[in-house]
Design a protein around this motif. Sequence first.
Motif, mmCIF file in Angstrom:
data_model
loop_
_atom_site.group_PDB
_atom_site.id
_atom_site.type_symbol
_atom_site.label_atom_id
_atom_site.label_comp_id
_atom_site.label_asym_id
_atom_site.label_seq_id
_atom_site.Cartn_x
_atom_site.Cartn_y
_atom_site.Cartn_z
ATOM 1 N N GLU A 4 1.458 0.493 -10.103
ATOM 2 C CA GLU A 4 1.433 -0.583 -9.384
ATOM 3 C C GLU A 4 2.574 -1.619 -9.698
ATOM 4 O OE1 GLU A 4 -2.621 -1.957 -9.686
ATOM 5 O OE2 GLU A 4 -3.146 -0.898 -7.847
ATOM 6 N N THR A 5 2.972 -2.206 -8.733
ATOM 7 C CA THR A 5 3.861 -3.466 -9.127
ATOM 8 C C THR A 5 2.752 -4.501 -9.623
ATOM 9 O OG1 THR A 5 3.543 -4.271 -6.839
ATOM 10 C CG2 THR A 5 5.511 -2.916 -7.144
ATOM 11 N N VAL A 6 3.387 -5.388 -10.397
ATOM 12 C CA VAL A 6 2.851 -6.373 -10.896
ATOM 13 C C VAL A 6 1.877 -6.259 -12.066
ATOM 14 C CG1 VAL A 6 1.429 -8.592 -10.576
ATOM 15 C CG2 VAL A 6 2.925 -7.887 -8.616
ATOM 16 N N THR A 7 0.831 -5.464 -11.767
ATOM 17 C CA THR A 7 -0.145 -5.077 -12.651
ATOM 18 C C THR A 7 0.451 -3.976 -13.525
ATOM 19 O OG1 THR A 7 -1.337 -3.356 -11.405
ATOM 20 C CG2 THR A 7 -2.054 -5.837 -11.269
ATOM 21 N N GLN B 71 0.869 -1.417 0.005
ATOM 22 C CA GLN B 71 -0.083 0.021 0.027
ATOM 23 C C GLN B 71 0.839 1.233 -0.255
ATOM 24 O OE1 GLN B 71 -2.687 0.259 3.264
ATOM 25 N NE2 GLN B 71 -3.656 1.921 2.679
ATOM 26 N N VAL B 72 0.594 2.289 -0.963
ATOM 27 C CA VAL B 72 1.436 3.413 -0.967
ATOM 28 C C VAL B 72 0.946 4.399 -0.210
ATOM 29 C CG1 VAL B 72 2.086 5.116 -2.510
ATOM 30 C CG2 VAL B 72 2.146 2.754 -3.299
ATOM 31 N N GLN B 73 1.463 5.074 0.685
ATOM 32 C CA GLN B 73 1.210 6.187 1.447
ATOM 33 C C GLN B 73 1.777 7.542 1.439
ATOM 34 O OE1 GLN B 73 1.614 4.658 5.435
ATOM 35 N NE2 GLN B 73 -0.377 4.030 5.354
ATOM 36 N N ALA C 100 6.600 9.701 -0.480
ATOM 37 C CA ALA C 100 5.682 8.407 -0.919
ATOM 38 C C ALA C 100 6.628 7.359 -0.318
ATOM 39 C CB ALA C 100 5.683 8.574 -2.477
ATOM 40 N N SER C 101 5.764 6.454 0.278
ATOM 41 C CA SER C 101 6.167 5.204 0.744
ATOM 42 C C SER C 101 5.306 3.891 0.325
ATOM 43 C CB SER C 101 6.630 5.155 2.156
ATOM 44 O OG SER C 101 5.301 5.421 3.004
#
Length: 121
Positions: free
Chosen positions: A101-104, A1-3, A24-25
């Motif tokens: 996003e990662t993966v997608t 999850q990005v915050q 951003a983390s």
Amino acid sequence: QVQLVESGGGLVQPAGSLRLSCVASGRFARINAMGWYRQAPGKQRELVATISSGGSTNYADSVKGRFTISSDSAKNTVYLQMNALKPEDTAVYYCNVVFRETVTLRSRELWGHGTLVTVSS
């Protein structure tokens, strides 16, 4: 999850300066763009400045020559240096990040919670 975590807002006198930061983390493939928007009381949210991953910048006419957006890709951080502040700059400032996003690898957009900037004597 990005915050997103914003910091740097506060009370400043007219003609003063403030520097906003947004980190951003989380997990993401890459950040495509970062930016700052603001919303004054009774008004719609408006663009302040954006910066792309390639370093291209875009500013609202009302802040050109006074505000400078920059980023540190290694720290996933965007900054907004605000100089010559005016009372009409008073607003909640929101950080915005467009990332994949990662993966997608889908493109996503995320907003911070906002930080209040008050310009008043």
